[in-house]
Design an enzyme around this catalytic site. Structure first.
Site, PDB file in Angstrom:
ATOM      1  N   GLU A  51      43.703  37.830  40.394  1.00 36.17           N
ATOM      2  CA  GLU A  51      44.948  37.231  40.858  1.00 36.17           C
ATOM      3  C   GLU A  51      46.084  37.901  40.082  1.00 36.17           C
ATOM      4  OE1 GLU A  51      44.772  35.263  43.485  1.00 36.17           O
ATOM      5  OE2 GLU A  51      46.947  35.420  43.471  1.00 36.17           O
ATOM      6  N   CYS A  82      42.835  46.402  44.280  1.00 33.75           N
ATOM      7  CA  CYS A  82      43.292  45.132  44.862  1.00 33.75           C
ATOM      8  C   CYS A  82      44.420  44.525  44.023  1.00 33.75           C
ATOM      9  CB  CYS A  82      42.110  44.198  45.068  1.00 33.75           C
ATOM     10  SG  CYS A  82      42.468  42.934  46.296  1.00 33.75           S
ATOM     11  N   ARG A 142      41.247  39.394  50.463  1.00 33.60           N
ATOM     12  CA  ARG A 142      42.657  38.950  50.330  1.00 33.60           C
ATOM     13  C   ARG A 142      43.524  40.114  49.813  1.00 33.60           C
ATOM     14  NH1 ARG A 142      43.181  35.672  46.502  1.00 33.60           N
ATOM     15  NH2 ARG A 142      41.077  35.783  45.726  1.00 33.60           N
ATOM     16  N   HIS A 182      37.761  47.186  47.059  1.00 32.22           N
ATOM     17  CA  HIS A 182      36.968  46.992  45.833  1.00 32.22           C
ATOM     18  C   HIS A 182      35.787  47.954  45.796  1.00 32.22           C
ATOM     19  CE1 HIS A 182      38.698  43.080  44.496  1.00 32.22           C
ATOM     20  NE2 HIS A 182      38.986  42.970  45.778  1.00 32.22           N
ATOM     21  N   GLU A 184      34.038  48.798  43.423  1.00 38.95           N
ATOM     22  CA  GLU A 184      33.034  48.375  42.440  1.00 38.95           C
ATOM     23  C   GLU A 184      31.975  47.460  43.050  1.00 38.95           C
ATOM     24  OE1 GLU A 184      36.015  47.184  42.787  1.00 38.95           O
ATOM     25  OE2 GLU A 184      36.070  45.039  42.332  1.00 38.95           O
TER      26      GLU A 184
HETATM   27  N1  GLN Z   1      45.391  38.270  46.641  1.00 45.31           N
HETATM   28  C1  GLN Z   1      45.277  38.689  45.272  1.00 45.31           C
HETATM   29  C2  GLN Z   1      46.687  38.871  44.655  1.00 45.31           C
HETATM   30  O1  GLN Z   1      47.653  38.818  45.335  1.00 45.31           O
HETATM   31  C3  GLN Z   1      44.468  39.957  45.149  1.00 45.31           C
HETATM   32  C4  GLN Z   1      43.059  39.701  45.622  1.00 45.31           C
HETATM   33  C5  GLN Z   1      42.015  40.549  44.950  1.00 45.31           C
HETATM   34  O2  GLN Z   1      42.260  41.183  43.933  1.00 45.31           O
HETATM   35  N2  GLN Z   1      40.811  40.494  45.487  1.00 45.31           N
HETATM   36  O3  GLN Z   1      46.802  39.070  43.489  1.00 45.31           O
END
Ligand code: GLN
Length: 203
Positions: A51, A82, A142, A182, A184
């Site tokens: 996050e 991400c 996400r 991702h 990984e």
């Molecule tokens: N939605 C997350 C963000 O805004 C990122 C999601 C993720 O790293 N899988 O930080």
């Protein structure tokens, strides 16, 4: 890969373990980074998914935000996946979820949670510049996309087909690399190999 290289994984929050494994498989020494002393001794750094708002807050609390910005300005190779891509972006379109600051470094605008609420996660095959052989199976969770690529950065991966076609999901700027997905999580080490070549100065 030269085993004298040490690559850190920013380990305040998010998916750390899989990156450590992928880096070890790529042939470097992989360590967790939670303190300024650890940051000071790495030759490269991975910012994992998680996050982004939480990671920025914790980085500030642990006195890592400014040292990390300084090392990036000094040329430290960093790979963000991400949430890590969001943190490396110079500009964020937060899509309604405010993010007060990023770490910055790559001349892009990213849109958080860009692929929409209905599609929390999906997979796509992608061609990535610098990765040879089969397309890369990319897992998006996400995920952000890159809304605008500024002149200093280069798009190295774009979704080719389906309703998400045309969205940039991998970028590079010098020794900074970022993916919306991702790598990984799939057991395919080629993105980590690419990053370790960047750290070694050969990628
Ligand atoms: N939605 C997350 C963000 O805004 C990122 C999601 C993720 O790293 N899988 O930080």
């Amino acid at each position: 890969m030269s085993s004298h290289l040490t690559v850190g994984v920013f380990a305040l929050q998010g998916g750390v373990r899989e990156h450590l494994q992928a880096l070890t498989a790529a042939g470097v020494e992989a360590i967790t980074v939670r303190r300024p002393e650890e940051l000071a001794r790495v030759d490269g750094l991975v910012l994992p998914g998680g996050e982004s708002t939480t990671i920025v807050k914790l980085a500030r609390t642990f006195d890592l935000l400014d040292p990390l910005r300084a090392r990036i300005a000094d040329g430290l190779p960093v790979f963000g996946s991400c949430a890590g891509m969001i943190l490396l972006a110079d500009r964020v379109d937060s899509g309604g979820s405010p993010l007060d600051a990023t770490i910055g470094g790559i001349d892009i605008t990213v849109r958080r949670n860009a692929f929409g609420r209905q599609v929390d996660s999906f997979e796509e095959d992608l061609e990535i510049e610098g990765v040879t052989g089969e397309p890369v199976r990319a897992v998006f969770i996400r995920a952000p996309w890159v809304q605008e690529v500024g002149p200093a950065a280069r798009a190295i991966g774009t979704v080719a087909g389906g309703d998400k076609a045309g969205h940039v999901v991998a970028v590079r700027q010098g020794s900074l690399l970022a993916t919306s997905f991702h790598p990984e999580l799939t057991g395919d080490g080629r993105i980590h190999d690419l990053f370790c070549r960047i750290v070694a100065g050969t990628g």
